[in-house]
Write an enzyme that holds these catalytic residues in place. Sequence first.
Site, PDB file in Angstrom:
ATOM      1  N   SER A 226      -7.742  -0.537   2.370  1.00  0.00           N
ATOM      2  CA  SER A 226      -7.083   0.228   1.347  1.00  0.00           C
ATOM      3  C   SER A 226      -7.000   1.317   2.033  1.00  0.00           C
ATOM      4  O   SER A 226      -6.784   2.161   2.702  1.00  0.00           O
ATOM      5  CB  SER A 226      -7.127  -0.316  -0.188  1.00  0.00           C
ATOM      6  OG  SER A 226      -6.713   0.139  -1.034  1.00  0.00           O
TER       7      SER A 226
ATOM      8  N   ASP B   5       2.426  -7.216   0.439  1.00  0.00           N
ATOM      9  CA  ASP B   5       1.262  -6.312  -0.489  1.00  0.00           C
ATOM     10  C   ASP B   5       1.625  -5.984  -1.297  1.00  0.00           C
ATOM     11  O   ASP B   5       2.810  -4.939  -0.812  1.00  0.00           O
ATOM     12  CB  ASP B   5       0.900  -5.271   0.766  1.00  0.00           C
ATOM     13  CG  ASP B   5      -0.402  -4.294  -0.061  1.00  0.00           C
ATOM     14  OD1 ASP B   5      -0.432  -4.481  -0.917  1.00  0.00           O
ATOM     15  OD2 ASP B   5      -1.480  -3.796   0.980  1.00  0.00           O
TER      16      ASP B   5
ATOM     17  N   HIS C 177      -2.394  -7.098  -1.491  1.00  0.00           N
ATOM     18  CA  HIS C 177      -3.494  -6.781  -0.909  1.00  0.00           C
ATOM     19  C   HIS C 177      -5.074  -7.346  -0.603  1.00  0.00           C
ATOM     20  O   HIS C 177      -5.648  -6.627   0.442  1.00  0.00           O
ATOM     21  CB  HIS C 177      -3.746  -6.253  -1.973  1.00  0.00           C
ATOM     22  CG  HIS C 177      -4.419  -4.133  -1.828  1.00  0.00           C
ATOM     23  ND1 HIS C 177      -3.952  -2.901  -0.741  1.00  0.00           N
ATOM     24  CD2 HIS C 177      -5.500  -3.497  -1.941  1.00  0.00           C
ATOM     25  CE1 HIS C 177      -4.411  -2.226  -0.852  1.00  0.00           C
ATOM     26  NE2 HIS C 177      -5.752  -2.319  -1.611  1.00  0.00           N
TER      27      HIS C 177
END
Length: 811
Positions: A667, A740, A774
């Site tokens: 991330s 995601d 994610h």
Amino acid sequence: MKKFSLIVFLTLLTVQTFAQNAAYQKPPKDVLDVLNASAIPATSISPAKDKILLIEPMIYPSISELSQPMLRIAGLRINPLTNGSHRQPYAVKLALKNIEGGTETAIDLPSGSKVIAPQWSADGKYIAAGNVTQNGVELWIIETATGKAKALKNVKVNTAFGGYSWMPDGKSLMVNLVPSKRGAAPNYQNITPTSPSIQETTGKKGSLPTYQDLLKSPNDELLFDYYATSQLAVVGVDGKIKEVGQPAIFDQMDASPDGKYILTARIHRPFSYLLTANDFPTTVEVWDTDGKSIYKVAEVPMQDNIPVNGVTTAPRNYEWIPTEAATLIWAEALDGGNPKTKAEFRDKLMKIAAPFSDAPSELVKIEQRFAGASFGEKDGLMLFSDFNRDSRHRRIFMTDYRNPTAPKLISDLNAADRYNDIGQPVTKRLPNNFSVIQQNGDEIFLTGLGASPEGDKPFLRKMNLKDLKPQEIWRSTNTEFESFVALKTTDGMQFITRKESPLDPPNLYLRKIMLVGIGSQPTPKQLTDFADPAPQLRGITKKLVKYKRADGVDLSFTLYLPPNYKEGTKLPTVVWAYPLEFTNSAVAGQVSGSTNRFTNIGGYSHLFFALMGYAVLDNATMPIVGDNDTKNDTFVQQINDGAKAAIDKAVEMGVTDPERVGVGGHSYGAFMTANLLAHSDLFRAGIARSGAYNRTLTPFGFQGEIRNFWEATKLYTDVSPFFFADKINEPILLIHGEADNNTGTYPIQSERLFAALQGTGGTARLVMLPGESHGYTAKESTEHTLFEMISWFDKYVKNAKPREKNQAAKQ
């Protein structure tokens, strides 16, 4: 022209052939053995403090489970087959263990059960739990005295947008039912459009985060209406069902402490194609238990013009006071909801009591932005906090909500200050199912992680409400990591902890304190006996390492070394990090975590590199320090300095070969990784998972950045690795979930960076994981991610050829 066409054809043929031969891969056997080890059960203590619920989770569901239908609408992910959330985490086994005597009782559930969200009743006699089946989510009631479980007939729970919670009587639950008479679902496959999708803006300003899974068409609106709508009902443990009001999209439904009223928040049209369901128009009302509206709290409009870090001007944060029969409080902005507006007070708290015939009254004005309240079990105790966006300070106040004339300040700290955190109040469950701050005479209890320069050392304290002086009851030692779980007695002298060490798995213990302040205390009684699921990991060693950045900011990492490491051996090294933002350099340098924790590696963790012969500099701190408005202006310089300091320290210790260092992150850590490869030559290769690399695609802010693209255009481009793709001359592995849903990290972020690297001659590999979000959950995805990571660094870091001496460093 023909030659060009032939080249394109051959290129496509090559890609297609590769795709046909591709398959999910597995990491090395040493890694697989750890992945396939059994999970340590999760635990939950009964409110009666007599039993422990043991929960065995499903760690890695199959890719076939992830491949079930998924509706991505209004910020939700819905499985239309179950009318539940897509890929809900679930348990496969439950058991009850008596705290006294240790007798364990298996809970009688059907084979193949997928148990979600177990909830104790306030008296501990029952546990309510959902069971995900092929055609819906059942509601089960477990009798804790016997372990017997039964499914309630004609009850299907809408967990796509709702759930269940215990009523104050402890014998019934408030449930979002799937409406039984709603008709056939709108089609969600092979849709023939009946109109274009149209959006319009009329000049109102507001920050728009880059949300995903939004509504995109009139048919999406129909789907959201259908699957998010539920019938509110009170369902007894005996199976009796009382429907309450008409079906609606309920964002909130909370029974009053006396059980006579229900606070409801209902979402209604018009819906938005730019915002999620949380920002749709909402009607907030108090109902009686027959579904009749008694009092309207607020009509909350579409939240499409909220300033950055701002709030709505409508009532918000509404909740019942737990110790009153039916008294409601909420917050209202006094500054227009805009943090840039100068105001003596930013918020006020309002309250109104049943029968709701009088006008609401003001409880207290709050200087900064209201950040939450909690209530004690007696004497009108209320703790509330506010937050200053600019200074990042969080203050905690104490008052008597019955007469809040002079709130007392308890704490005033930078929100990131871990060392001086006073802890969180210990709570208890009242018979009405509400949680309150536990009080013992004039004292309350506080618990926290106990961050220190040596690492976290959790504590239990008591604080006298008269003088506000805390006194330590107990604290974890320097050789173990032991955290507070629950009080066993009201005086705080008996309590349950969760204890672990680098060699011992976490287990629950019962501690008895003879006298506060006396060093030697009785040996705690072990309550659970969970075994080490992966003994082969005990050969990994770890230690906390502290050092300084060039500008003097304190930094640290946890060094993991592989089994049988020989001192003085220079290893290939992985630096894994995630940048955090601070307004205070002293706070930025505070240590987090503990090396006394049990080493248990799972998922697609980078710590598996330690099992593969690498040194791992885990959580190498990368603080971004500066004032709240401009700290990111030096983002690139600060991460470069932080990375260099980490490598230099590891080299100085003799564990790292400076010619074989890789960097990685997930991330925002992936964003950092790509920037480090673009703006330095410290690393041989990088791994970037689920990142964002072009900040112009997140134009209304990112992470803690409060300026928008048009206010800080240069910043947005300067920190975007996409704009420097031609400077990334080290191999980079990009991994991203195809689904995601994290704000800002669209899959296109990785796809476009890969295309840029391909077009500018970079060395890169793009791995898109089907069905994954994610984070990655499927067994096949987890194994393949580890295969890719280990293979990449083995090739480009561990076995890297020496760099040419004349290689130019990036400026």
